[in-house]
Design a protein around this motif. Structure first.
Motif, PDB file in Angstrom:
ATOM      1  N   GLY A 158       0.785  -1.216   0.000  1.00 50.26           N
ATOM      2  CA  GLY A 158       0.000   0.000   0.000  1.00 50.26           C
ATOM      3  C   GLY A 158       0.818   1.268   0.000  1.00 50.26           C
ATOM      4  O   GLY A 158       2.002   1.271  -0.332  1.00 50.26           O
ATOM      5  N   ALA A 159       0.146   2.341   0.390  1.00 49.75           N
ATOM      6  CA  ALA A 159       0.774   3.655   0.440  1.00 49.75           C
ATOM      7  C   ALA A 159       0.205   4.420   1.631  1.00 49.75           C
ATOM      8  O   ALA A 159      -0.952   4.230   2.007  1.00 49.75           O
ATOM      9  CB  ALA A 159       0.506   4.417  -0.852  1.00 49.75           C
ATOM     10  N   ILE A 160       1.039   5.285   2.185  1.00 48.11           N
ATOM     11  CA  ILE A 160       0.628   6.124   3.311  1.00 48.11           C
ATOM     12  C   ILE A 160       1.047   7.555   2.980  1.00 48.11           C
ATOM     13  O   ILE A 160       2.158   7.790   2.497  1.00 48.11           O
ATOM     14  CB  ILE A 160       1.306   5.682   4.623  1.00 48.11           C
ATOM     15  N   MET A 161       0.135   8.494   3.234  1.00 47.94           N
ATOM     16  CA  MET A 161       0.456   9.897   3.031  1.00 47.94           C
ATOM     17  C   MET A 161       0.189  10.663   4.329  1.00 47.94           C
ATOM     18  O   MET A 161      -0.882  10.544   4.915  1.00 47.94           O
ATOM     19  CB  MET A 161      -0.386  10.512   1.916  1.00 47.94           C
ATOM     20  N   VAL A 162       1.178  11.431   4.764  1.00 48.96           N
ATOM     21  CA  VAL A 162       1.043  12.340   5.904  1.00 48.96           C
ATOM     22  C   VAL A 162       1.036  13.736   5.304  1.00 48.96           C
ATOM     23  O   VAL A 162       1.916  14.072   4.509  1.00 48.96           O
ATOM     24  CB  VAL A 162       2.231  12.193   6.889  1.00 48.96           C
ATOM     25  N   GLU A 163       0.028  14.550   5.654  1.00 50.98           N
ATOM     26  CA  GLU A 163      -0.037  15.886   5.059  1.00 50.98           C
ATOM     27  C   GLU A 163      -0.705  16.884   5.983  1.00 50.98           C
ATOM     28  O   GLU A 163      -1.388  16.517   6.938  1.00 50.98           O
ATOM     29  CB  GLU A 163      -0.787  15.849   3.730  1.00 50.98           C
ATOM     30  N   ILE A 164      -0.512  18.148   5.662  1.00 52.59           N
ATOM     31  CA  ILE A 164      -1.328  19.213   6.240  1.00 52.59           C
ATOM     32  C   ILE A 164      -2.423  19.428   5.208  1.00 52.59           C
ATOM     33  O   ILE A 164      -2.143  19.811   4.068  1.00 52.59           O
ATOM     34  CB  ILE A 164      -0.527  20.503   6.495  1.00 52.59           C
ATOM     35  N   SER A 165      -3.662  19.145   5.589  1.00 52.11           N
ATOM     36  CA  SER A 165      -4.762  19.149   4.624  1.00 52.11           C
ATOM     37  C   SER A 165      -5.347  20.541   4.430  1.00 52.11           C
ATOM     38  O   SER A 165      -5.140  21.446   5.242  1.00 52.11           O
ATOM     39  CB  SER A 165      -5.859  18.196   5.091  1.00 52.11           C
ATOM     40  N   GLY A 166      -6.111  20.688   3.360  1.00 50.20           N
ATOM     41  CA  GLY A 166      -6.813  21.928   3.070  1.00 50.20           C
ATOM     42  C   GLY A 166      -7.854  22.273   4.113  1.00 50.20           C
ATOM     43  O   GLY A 166      -8.328  23.407   4.180  1.00 50.20           O
ATOM     44  N   ALA A 167      -8.215  21.310   4.945  1.00 47.39           N
ATOM     45  CA  ALA A 167      -9.160  21.549   6.041  1.00 47.39           C
ATOM     46  C   ALA A 167      -8.440  22.116   7.265  1.00 47.39           C
ATOM     47  O   ALA A 167      -9.026  22.233   8.332  1.00 47.39           O
ATOM     48  CB  ALA A 167      -9.876  20.250   6.407  1.00 47.39           C
ATOM     49  N   CYS A 168      -7.167  22.464   7.093  1.00 44.96           N
ATOM     50  CA  CYS A 168      -6.333  23.020   8.173  1.00 44.96           C
ATOM     51  C   CYS A 168      -6.202  22.042   9.335  1.00 44.96           C
ATOM     52  O   CYS A 168      -6.336  22.403  10.512  1.00 44.96           O
ATOM     53  CB  CYS A 168      -6.859  24.374   8.631  1.00 44.96           C
ATOM     54  N   THR A 169      -5.968  20.789   8.992  1.00 49.15           N
ATOM     55  CA  THR A 169      -5.689  19.734   9.958  1.00 49.15           C
ATOM     56  C   THR A 169      -4.500  18.938   9.441  1.00 49.15           C
ATOM     57  O   THR A 169      -4.096  19.083   8.285  1.00 49.15           O
ATOM     58  CB  THR A 169      -6.885  18.764  10.132  1.00 49.15           C
ATOM     59  N   VAL A 170      -3.974  18.078  10.288  1.00 48.14           N
ATOM     60  CA  VAL A 170      -2.976  17.110   9.839  1.00 48.14           C
ATOM     61  C   VAL A 170      -3.757  15.849   9.508  1.00 48.14           C
ATOM     62  O   VAL A 170      -4.688  15.478  10.223  1.00 48.14           O
ATOM     63  CB  VAL A 170      -1.926  16.832  10.936  1.00 48.14           C
ATOM     64  N   SER A 171      -3.427  15.216   8.397  1.00 50.54           N
ATOM     65  CA  SER A 171      -4.122  13.984   8.043  1.00 50.54           C
ATOM     66  C   SER A 171      -3.115  12.903   7.668  1.00 50.54           C
ATOM     67  O   SER A 171      -2.006  13.193   7.225  1.00 50.54           O
ATOM     68  CB  SER A 171      -5.111  14.205   6.897  1.00 50.54           C
ATOM     69  N   VAL A 172      -3.542  11.677   7.891  1.00 56.97           N
ATOM     70  CA  VAL A 172      -2.769  10.507   7.494  1.00 56.97           C
ATOM     71  C   VAL A 172      -3.732   9.590   6.761  1.00 56.97           C
ATOM     72  O   VAL A 172      -4.802   9.266   7.289  1.00 56.97           O
ATOM     73  CB  VAL A 172      -2.162   9.770   8.703  1.00 56.97           C
ATOM     74  N   SER A 173      -3.387   9.219   5.536  1.00 53.12           N
ATOM     75  CA  SER A 173      -4.239   8.290   4.802  1.00 53.12           C
ATOM     76  C   SER A 173      -3.441   7.046   4.444  1.00 53.12           C
ATOM     77  O   SER A 173      -2.268   7.115   4.104  1.00 53.12           O
ATOM     78  CB  SER A 173      -4.832   8.945   3.554  1.00 53.12           C
ATOM     79  N   TYR A 174      -4.123   5.909   4.573  1.00 58.09           N
ATOM     80  CA  TYR A 174      -3.546   4.602   4.276  1.00 58.09           C
ATOM     81  C   TYR A 174      -4.353   4.007   3.121  1.00 58.09           C
ATOM     82  O   TYR A 174      -5.580   3.977   3.200  1.00 58.09           O
ATOM     83  CB  TYR A 174      -3.714   3.649   5.455  1.00 58.09           C
ATOM     84  N   GLU A 175      -3.672   3.522   2.093  1.00 57.06           N
ATOM     85  CA  GLU A 175      -4.356   2.888   0.969  1.00 57.06           C
ATOM     86  C   GLU A 175      -3.823   1.480   0.754  1.00 57.06           C
ATOM     87  O   GLU A 175      -2.621   1.273   0.677  1.00 57.06           O
ATOM     88  CB  GLU A 175      -4.152   3.683  -0.319  1.00 57.06           C
TER      89      GLU A 175
END
Length: 195
Positions: A158-175
């Motif tokens: 899979g893949a994991i992304m750590v980002e500062i999202s456009g919703a002004c939060t930190v997000s982590v997504s796992y695919e």
């Protein structure tokens, strides 16, 4: 004596290989909070409930849950494939506040993931014109898609992304890569049925 020693070496080698196979199979499965990102969405949601998450809502087949991730209150989105309802992606959002607090949180989370998965495979940290860091409009830049802070990890499966999202939060997504391919296939099949 030689027979006993040989027998002992064979047993130790077998145990060592079995331990390595078990370790490799653990690494091959992409997990969120110890739960494999795969299988029926209802079963996945139930496993998240045992981890302390509660269901907030279900809309368009996406289950939104509230709980705790790395010691922080968060919102978790569980996304299944369109037809077979197999979990293909989870995304967790937390944090907020000022640009400085978001950036600090992002770097802390990125450091945690780098310790577990190694150096990120790709990293982007920049602002787009007319914004720049230090102008006092960093949050506005985020909301206007003019700020990119994202790090990508590619563990097996899979893949994991750590980002500062456009919703002004930190997000982590796992695919889960295989299940994301299945989701794409199911969407295409659905579109073909409509044509």
């Amino acid at each position: 004596m030689k027979i006993v020693l040989s027998f002992l070496i064979v047993i130790l080698t077998t145990l060592s290989l079995n331990a390595q196979v078990k370790q490799d199979s653990i690494v091959d499965k992409l997990k969120f909070n110890g739960v494999e990102i795969d299988g029926n969405i209802d079963k996945f949601v139930n496993k998240m409930k045992t981890k302390g998450f509660i269901v907030k809502e279900t809309k368009d087949n996406i289950v939104t849950m509230l709980g705790e991730f790395i010691g922080k209150e968060c919102r978790l989105y569980v996304i299944p494939t369109p037809k077979s309802k197999i979990v293909c992606k989870v995304a967790v959002f937390f944090g907020g506040g000022s640009w400085e607090s978001l950036k600090r949180e992002y770097h802390n989370v990125k450091d945690l993931f780098s310790k577990k998965y190694g150096k990120s495979s790709n990293e982007f940290e920049f602002f787009k014109d007319p914004y720049y860091e230090g102008d006092g409009y960093e949050l506005q830049a985020l909301k206007n898609d003019k700020c990119v802070y994202a790090s990508f990890y590619t563990p097996k499966g899979g893949a994991i992304m750590v980002e500062i999202s456009g919703a002004c939060t930190v997000s982590v997504s796992y695919e889960n890569s295989a299940n994301m391919d299945k989701a794409k296939q199911e969407r295409e099949e659905s579109a073909m049925d409509e044509i």
